[in-house]
Motif scaffolding. Sequence first.
Motif, PDB file in Angstrom:
ATOM      1  N   PHE A   1       0.807  -1.351   0.072  1.00  0.00           N
ATOM      2  CA  PHE A   1       0.010   0.011  -0.037  1.00  0.00           C
ATOM      3  C   PHE A   1       0.787   1.324   0.082  1.00  0.00           C
ATOM      4  CE2 PHE A   1      -2.731  -3.167   1.965  1.00  0.00           C
ATOM      5  CZ  PHE A   1      -3.802  -3.123   0.965  1.00  0.00           C
TER       6      PHE A   1
ATOM      7  N   LYS B   1      -0.463   5.593   2.685  1.00  0.00           N
ATOM      8  CA  LYS B   1      -1.980   4.974   2.463  1.00  0.00           C
ATOM      9  C   LYS B   1      -2.134   4.352   3.721  1.00  0.00           C
ATOM     10  CE  LYS B   1      -5.398   4.297  -0.393  1.00  0.00           C
ATOM     11  NZ  LYS B   1      -6.106   5.294  -0.990  1.00  0.00           N
TER      12      LYS B   1
ATOM     13  N   GLU C   1      -4.445   6.093   6.087  1.00  0.00           N
ATOM     14  CA  GLU C   1      -5.888   6.118   5.772  1.00  0.00           C
ATOM     15  C   GLU C   1      -6.678   4.849   5.806  1.00  0.00           C
ATOM     16  OE1 GLU C   1      -5.647   7.554   1.569  1.00  0.00           O
ATOM     17  OE2 GLU C   1      -4.344   9.190   1.970  1.00  0.00           O
ATOM     18  N   LEU C   2      -5.913   3.668   5.603  1.00  0.00           N
ATOM     19  CA  LEU C   2      -6.569   2.398   5.862  1.00  0.00           C
ATOM     20  C   LEU C   2      -6.853   2.322   7.303  1.00  0.00           C
ATOM     21  CD1 LEU C   2      -4.316   0.161   3.373  1.00  0.00           C
ATOM     22  CD2 LEU C   2      -6.741   0.724   3.128  1.00  0.00           C
TER      23      LEU C   2
ATOM     24  N   LEU D   1     -10.713   1.565   8.641  1.00  0.00           N
ATOM     25  CA  LEU D   1     -10.789   0.216   9.369  1.00  0.00           C
ATOM     26  C   LEU D   1     -11.342   0.653  10.873  1.00  0.00           C
ATOM     27  CD1 LEU D   1     -10.505  -2.841   9.850  1.00  0.00           C
ATOM     28  CD2 LEU D   1      -8.321  -2.469  10.692  1.00  0.00           C
TER      29      LEU D   1
END
Length: 57
Positions: free
Chosen positions: A20, A24, A27-28, A32
């Motif tokens: 990723f 990123k 942001e993930l 989540l």
Amino acid sequence: MFGLGWPEIAVISIVAILIFGPKKIPELGTALGKTLRGFKEEIKTPSEETNQEEEKQ
């Protein structure tokens, strides 16, 4: 944590960064966290639809 040791967590983290990219990952994590928070709220307070279905039975 889920029966994983530190070496396994390190390998998973490295693979996630490679897939990723470092930009990123936050942001993930945020997405989540919001998803898990939503699930937790639904479990604590069932929606009106669920209550109506239980009353019909």
